[in-house]
Design an enzyme around this catalytic site. Sequence first.
Site, PDB file in Angstrom:
ATOM      1  N   THR A 138      -8.466  53.251 -29.827  1.00 13.13           N
ATOM      2  CA  THR A 138      -8.639  54.139 -30.980  1.00 13.13           C
ATOM      3  C   THR A 138      -7.678  55.315 -30.814  1.00 13.13           C
ATOM      4  OG1 THR A 138     -10.318  55.576 -29.953  1.00 13.13           O
ATOM      5  CG2 THR A 138     -11.102  53.542 -31.034  1.00 13.13           C
ATOM      6  N   LEU A 188      -9.452  56.830 -20.941  1.00 15.64           N
ATOM      7  CA  LEU A 188      -9.044  58.033 -21.675  1.00 15.64           C
ATOM      8  C   LEU A 188      -7.567  57.949 -22.049  1.00 15.64           C
ATOM      9  CD1 LEU A 188     -10.837  60.812 -19.600  1.00 15.64           C
ATOM     10  CD2 LEU A 188     -11.630  59.667 -21.691  1.00 15.64           C
ATOM     11  N   LYS A 189      -7.267  58.081 -23.335  1.00 13.76           N
ATOM     12  CA  LYS A 189      -5.877  58.166 -23.802  1.00 13.76           C
ATOM     13  C   LYS A 189      -5.491  59.643 -23.815  1.00 13.76           C
ATOM     14  CE  LYS A 189      -4.370  55.732 -27.398  1.00 13.76           C
ATOM     15  NZ  LYS A 189      -4.413  55.261 -28.807  1.00 13.76           N
ATOM     16  N   ILE A 190      -4.457  59.967 -23.048  1.00  9.60           N
ATOM     17  CA  ILE A 190      -4.024  61.360 -22.943  1.00  9.60           C
ATOM     18  C   ILE A 190      -2.567  61.439 -23.386  1.00  9.60           C
ATOM     19  CG2 ILE A 190      -3.739  63.321 -21.399  1.00  9.60           C
ATOM     20  CD1 ILE A 190      -5.870  62.092 -19.583  1.00  9.60           C
ATOM     21  N   TYR A 209     -10.283  55.899 -25.722  1.00 12.87           N
ATOM     22  CA  TYR A 209     -10.597  57.075 -26.538  1.00 12.87           C
ATOM     23  C   TYR A 209      -9.572  58.157 -26.257  1.00 12.87           C
ATOM     24  CZ  TYR A 209     -12.512  61.459 -28.126  1.00 12.87           C
ATOM     25  OH  TYR A 209     -12.655  62.678 -28.741  1.00 12.87           O
TER      26      TYR A 209
END
Length: 210
Positions: free
Chosen positions: A27, A83-85, A56
């Site tokens: 996402t 975690l998408k950073i 996310y």
Amino acid sequence: MGLFLDSAKIEEVRKAVELGFVSGVTTNPTIMAKVKDAPKGVIESICRLSPGPVFYQVTAKTTEEREREGREFSDICREKVVLKIPATTENFALMAKLSRDIPCAATAVYSGAQTLVACEAGARFVIPYVNRATRLLGDGCKLVAEMAKVVELSGTSVEILAASIKSAEEATQAVLAGAHHLTLPLDILLSLGNHPLSDAAIEEFGRAGQ
Ligand code: E4P
């Protein structure tokens, strides 16, 4: 190698998972804004359906708030949430901290240099935006190939998850350039297994059988 669905719409997630060959779901804030439910509830619902990683993207304004947000979303399902950073030096410092106990992905990656830092910061995945890179830099698959070489030379096991894929051909070229995984909108995902010449052959076989 894995195929991922790029969506936060639970019905699309359900349809993709039912195909039986989708590894997980990605996402991003734009995709998340298209669904009415609160992000935590959306990620919780997706984690219940997805057979694998659920990505996310953190959005909080400050590094401290992004760390708190990342830990909260990881706690939703520690076995699945990645975690998408977004790739910045400041965020790579955050990733170096979070990646000690939470799987992280560097996203919006547009260079080999960012890939190198991601490898050193403990990223599990690096996410190039292939179609955007082609439009903005000239050749998105050249970027993927550079990233793949940097990952190889880094000696790490970072995986390239190619995003911003707008056709089956672009999907193929991204994999040939070195992408380990692809994340795709549902319509593109559904199109991968079809080809007009296969349809013509099926029709021909059908006529022969009559
Ligand atoms: C993946 O989740 C990316 O955020 C997404 O594919 C961004 O690229 P696009 O908006 O060009 O598809």
